[in-house]
Design a protein around this motif. Structure first.
Motif, short mmCIF file in Angstrom:
data_model
loop_
_atom_site.label_atom_id
_atom_site.label_comp_id
_atom_site.label_asym_id
_atom_site.label_seq_id
_atom_site.Cartn_x
_atom_site.Cartn_y
_atom_site.Cartn_z
N ASP A 244 -106.10 98.74 67.87
CA ASP A 244 -107.23 99.50 67.37
C ASP A 244 -106.81 100.94 67.12
O ASP A 244 -107.16 101.55 66.11
CB ASP A 244 -108.38 99.45 68.39
N GLU A 245 -106.03 101.48 68.07
CA GLU A 245 -105.54 102.86 67.92
C GLU A 245 -104.64 102.98 66.69
O GLU A 245 -104.75 103.95 65.93
CB GLU A 245 -104.76 103.27 69.17
N VAL A 246 -103.77 101.96 66.50
CA VAL A 246 -102.87 101.98 65.36
C VAL A 246 -103.69 102.00 64.07
O VAL A 246 -103.43 102.80 63.15
CB VAL A 246 -101.92 100.76 65.39
N GLN A 247 -104.72 101.17 64.01
CA GLN A 247 -105.56 101.11 62.81
C GLN A 247 -106.25 102.45 62.56
O GLN A 247 -106.37 102.91 61.43
CB GLN A 247 -106.59 99.99 62.96
N GLN A 248 -106.69 103.10 63.64
CA GLN A 248 -107.34 104.40 63.54
C GLN A 248 -106.38 105.44 62.96
O GLN A 248 -106.73 106.18 62.03
CB GLN A 248 -107.81 104.82 64.96
N GLU A 249 -105.17 105.41 63.49
CA GLU A 249 -104.16 106.37 63.03
C GLU A 249 -103.81 106.14 61.56
O GLU A 249 -103.61 107.09 60.80
CB GLU A 249 -102.89 106.24 63.89
N LEU A 250 -103.74 104.87 61.17
CA LEU A 250 -103.43 104.54 59.78
C LEU A 250 -104.51 105.07 58.86
O LEU A 250 -104.24 105.60 57.78
CB LEU A 250 -103.30 103.02 59.61
N GLN B 248 -101.84 95.19 55.68
CA GLN B 248 -102.52 95.46 54.43
C GLN B 248 -102.64 96.97 54.19
O GLN B 248 -102.32 97.47 53.10
CB GLN B 248 -103.92 94.80 54.47
N GLU B 249 -103.03 97.67 55.22
CA GLU B 249 -103.21 99.12 55.11
C GLU B 249 -101.89 99.83 54.83
O GLU B 249 -101.82 100.79 54.06
CB GLU B 249 -103.83 99.66 56.41
N LEU B 250 -100.82 99.31 55.49
CA LEU B 250 -99.50 99.89 55.28
C LEU B 250 -99.08 99.73 53.82
O LEU B 250 -98.51 100.65 53.23
CB LEU B 250 -98.47 99.23 56.20
N LYS B 251 -99.38 98.57 53.27
CA LYS B 251 -99.04 98.32 51.87
C LYS B 251 -99.75 99.31 50.95
O LYS B 251 -99.17 99.84 50.01
CB LYS B 251 -99.44 96.88 51.50
N GLU B 252 -101.03 99.53 51.26
CA GLU B 252 -101.82 100.48 50.47
C GLU B 252 -101.23 101.88 50.55
O GLU B 252 -101.11 102.59 49.55
CB GLU B 252 -103.28 100.50 50.96
N LEU B 253 -100.87 102.28 51.77
CA LEU B 253 -100.28 103.60 51.98
C LEU B 253 -99.01 103.75 51.14
O LEU B 253 -98.80 104.77 50.47
CB LEU B 253 -99.91 103.76 53.46
N GLU C 245 -92.24 93.15 61.13
CA GLU C 245 -92.46 93.50 59.72
C GLU C 245 -93.14 94.86 59.61
O GLU C 245 -92.78 95.68 58.76
CB GLU C 245 -93.33 92.43 59.05
N VAL C 246 -94.14 95.11 60.48
CA VAL C 246 -94.85 96.38 60.47
C VAL C 246 -93.87 97.52 60.72
O VAL C 246 -93.86 98.54 60.02
CB VAL C 246 -95.98 96.38 61.53
N GLN C 247 -92.99 97.33 61.70
CA GLN C 247 -92.01 98.36 62.02
C GLN C 247 -91.08 98.62 60.84
O GLN C 247 -90.74 99.75 60.53
CB GLN C 247 -91.20 97.94 63.25
N GLN C 248 -90.70 97.52 60.16
CA GLN C 248 -89.84 97.63 58.99
C GLN C 248 -90.52 98.46 57.91
O GLN C 248 -89.95 99.38 57.33
CB GLN C 248 -89.52 96.21 58.47
#
Lengths: 261, 261, 261, 261
Positions: A244-250, B248-253, C245-248
């Motif tokens: 949840d924290e990661v999503q918030q930061e993103l 998904q959010e990372l891709k958008e970023l 994958e997220v870390q990558q």
């Protein structure tokens, strides 16, 4: 009228009210316990009858108070525990004429079960237990078919050899229940039959192996599943909190990028 | 021909068709149950024979419809449950001459098992159970070796002391099965032997300790494993759902950054 | 010499070599099984002796080949299964004079256990089982203390009432083992004592409740732990794969930002 | 005074001190074991009395040293294991006059339990076990109500049929405990009653089914819960470690973005 409803609701929710009812249930439990001693029952029969009458009327008043205090009669009876309480108490009034009859006495023992409906932690636990029953529907059906087939075969084969165990379909089912609990299945049931029919071991060994396998596999499966579900629902795992924290930061990062463009 | 195939396929998939077959299986189950009562069997023998004949032919027609309705004969028999249905019904026709023979009657009891192949939830559950068998191959082999060694030693040592339990290798294996279920292992089997051979306790105690240890450790292992696997496959955990969102959010970023450069 | 070593190593790793040894172990198993039938043993004693001699020498040659084929003698004996094989075979030679003695015959039964050291899947499973033993050290110590205290108290209290069950410390321990398996604990052990000492129920009830509680709690704990560990080690969970994958992706994002600044 | 406190604290924490005490506890254990053999007890009674006196005084000195070495008397007795040690040793002094009385001898057996308070791994394990007890409070209450209701009904119904099993409420509770362990429930308890009351099977079957269901469901639930909690607390999972890294990287990314704006 509304005033009465309000007062009743307040009484019903008061902790003292609950405590008194729990106390009376304990008194009821001790009473039915004492009644099992013939000497005591004979000597104090009148007193016990009077206390029982008193308890029954108190429980009646309690239910009336909770009924008036509830939102509506329909809402009150939609809660299964209230229906249970109502039946237990009402049956005490309906069957009052036949005081010394066994059925009536068993009903009075069941009043002790009202402790479950009154004490919240017990109620919650029993509710959780009852919820696991539907998920066991298929396994029960499978076990039923399995028991029935073995009972029919057992009755067909050993009806004449061991009439006390496999005389009728009904007694075969009872014997198979005994065998699945592994109680005297060999010393009591199989070995005497083995003398008359040396090949009968396959019947018992396959029944126990399949039965134990099915029961363990499915029963444990259901239980573990329920436990896992319960522990999952109660608290979010530390992993989920972190996510949840990661999503918030993103989200913040995204906003920063958006603000700049 | 294609028309017939199509019609049969539609009938076979119709819920009414399944319901009727389930109903007939229940009738069959009641019938074999009633036959275990000698008084009833004697009185209504002719009627029971007729109903049985009727049921057998109905099941035959059912299988023929499902066979025609399937894509091909090969596809039909590739499904093990269809093979099971076919054998159960076909054997009823082949062995028809010897109606009152016990083997035949047992076969008719087994028709009740067809409920498993007809009711989808039962079928799924039994399939899941059968799937756990291969994963237990090694444990079964290990248990087999363990039982065999103890059976040979037991026969060697206690053949003369307790011929009813350890007289032959075969009866030793049966006795060891009884011991592993803990049924009368001490009162019935060990204590009489202990009188003749005071050191025989090690045989039983080690067998139970090792046997219980192996069985619990491996059996529970397999069961828990299967339960875990099942629960894993069914639904993605909330953790995984959140992780998908994060990805998904990372891709958008990333896209936002790429667009700007 | 090196040539011989190389040849032996190749033979020892050949699947045919393993298959032949497994075949001979099965022959050995059938042989010891047949020997338990006095009629067969008497008739074919000479043949059985010859086959046994042949098997023993074949196993000896097998171990010598594997010993020569191994990196060094030290490396060979560092593997416990090889030590086990060596002892089983060597003891057959050392005790050869006393062919018909029971101890020797039991040793020959134990040769069947060589199947575990030869078949890789069995070996792996038994290794896994043996690995769980150290983690049960503390529980075994606790159970030992628990059993010892109850055995001393039981002997003190019921020595005269039930000498066959609690006559000596040793027989008390055996009786307590019987009680913890719940076999005839009430009908056989407690109820006769209850007649002489009506308060003796607390001894058995507390022993069973505490014993069952300790054993279930700790045993299940160890087993579940091992299962969890095993399933954790085998494959990374889908969650972990996604996290990788997220870390990558995060690394790529960082690099993009760095490149631009 | 402070010097003495310091010296005692150092002695109490020395590993040799603990080793000696463990050794003496083992001597005590062997002693109470030997005393169960009447022949040995008679012959060496004086010596055994002397060793026992010596052990008691050594344990007294040990506790005094640990008491002086602790921060304060309150801190010492706040630790339940110290209270346990103190009671065990003090009772040995208080009851010294009645040396040969059974109660006293049982107390001396319980000194073996001091091994739990001395050996850290045992202490930790028993503490963990005791911690699971509160979480079983509700289940115990539910089981208690369940047992009580069945005991009252059983006494009411079978008091005259089977007085040895259901004669009084107390003996009914003991019988139900026997039935829930599945020991001779059918062969010993139910079948004789079944002869007099053919409908009594429902009493036993429902008791076993409900009882087994409740116990397995809740007991397993508690155990699995504890195991899961234990394994969760010990080490952070690899998933959580990776998530920490992800959060760290996100912070860095954010900082990079902030620095640039």
């Amino acid at each position: 009228m509304k005033q009465l409803k309000h007062t009743c609701a307040r009484i019903a929710q008061h902790s003292l009210f609950t405590s008194i009812i729990i106390g009376l249930i304990i008194v009821n439990a001790i009473l039915v316990g004492l009644e099992t001693y013939p000497a005591i029952l004979e000597k104090y029969a009148t007193w016990m009858y009077r206390i029982d009458r008193f308890l029954l009327w108190t429980f009646t008043i309690e239910i009336v108070i909770r009924l008036i205090g509830s939102k509506s009669i329909g809402a009150f009876f939609r809660e299964p525990w209230n229906v249970f309480d109502f039946i237990i108490v009402a049956s005490g009034h309906l069957l009052v004429g036949s005081y010394y009859v066994t059925v009536l006495r068993i009903l009075r023992v069941l009043r002790v079960l009202r402790a479950v409906s009154i004490i919240p932690s017990l109620r919650k636990m029993v509710n959780a237990l009852l919820l696991t029953i539907p998920s066991m529907g298929t396994i029960m059906l499978l076990l039923g078919i399995f028991f029935y087939i073995y009972a029919v075969i057992g009755t067909m084969l050993y009806q004449d050899i061991a009439p006390e165990y496999f005389g009728t379909l009904h007694s075969s089912l009872l014997t198979l229940f005994q065998v699945i609990t592994l109680e005297s299945w060999a010393s009591g049931v199989m070995r005497p039959i083995l003398v008359a029919d040396p090949s009968s071991w396959w019947y018992f060994v396959t029944f126990i192996v399949i039965g134990a396998f099915v029961i363990i596999n499915l029963f444990v499966g259901v239980v573990v599943n329920n436990v896992e579900e319960a522990s999952r629902e109660e608290t979010p795992s530390p992993t989920d909190i972190k996510l949840d924290e990661v999503q918030q930061e993103l989200k913040e990062l995204k906003k920063m990028l958006e603000d700049r463009s």
